[in-house]
Scaffold this motif. Sequence first.
Motif: not given
Length: 266
Positions: A53-58, A63-64, A147-148
């Motif tokens: 992932y890109k760092l902001p997306d990670f 946070k989600s 992501f999860w």
Amino acid sequence: MDIASLIGLVVCFVLMVFGMVYGKGFGVLSGFIDPPSALITFGGSFMCILASYKLPDFIAGLKSFTLIFKMSPMNVSEIIQKIIDLSNVARKEGLLSLEEAASEIDDDFLKKGILLVVDGTDPELVRAIMETELASVEGRHKDKIGFWENVGSMGPAWGMIGTLIGLINMLRDLSDFASIGPNMAVALVTTLYGAVLANWICAPVANKLKGKNAEEMMVKEIEVEGLLSIQAGENPRVIEEKLKSFLAPRDRGSSGDEAGGEADGE
């Protein structure tokens, strides 16, 4: 707070601890704690995802996790009632009167649709714009769900990697037979950690986010259909029945009797 998420995670943890200590005492818990195993399993899983992932997306994905503890601010019955109220206003005073009503609405999606209707936008274009935004919102939700799900798929794999590392180190020195059992137990701890990461954390988080996404998408679809029905000049009673069709039968209580009565009296 969504108490179901908190209770579920806590009780799962308690059950795991109970299974570990039952008949043996809390002293055995030290055997389930191994920092190198945790580092390999949890660190390897999340760093592998970071590489994907890109760092902001990670960071957004991490946070989600907190979203599963938040109650949804959306109340479907109240939203349907709001749309019925708007349809009554439009029926009595015309579509332009909805602009003032839009200023009192906190839902940005619904407000945007109202302003499009007030501006006289073609119904098909209104639908296209609203559905494009709806698809965009759902896409962002699916990114966090994915992501999860990805972390959950990495957990058992990195747990197995840790186990293999432990077994290789153990098999290199078989001279001390008394240490084989303890070394094997430590090697298997990483497999346990991987299963725990996947099934205690990642699977519940992904499933909860899927449920929240489905609920929000249904609400937004209700809003789209309601706005287009208002624009078409349909009777508020008809609009109410149309929107209630999105709900399960047990949830179709009368959300707009008063609105329907006003419409019948015209």
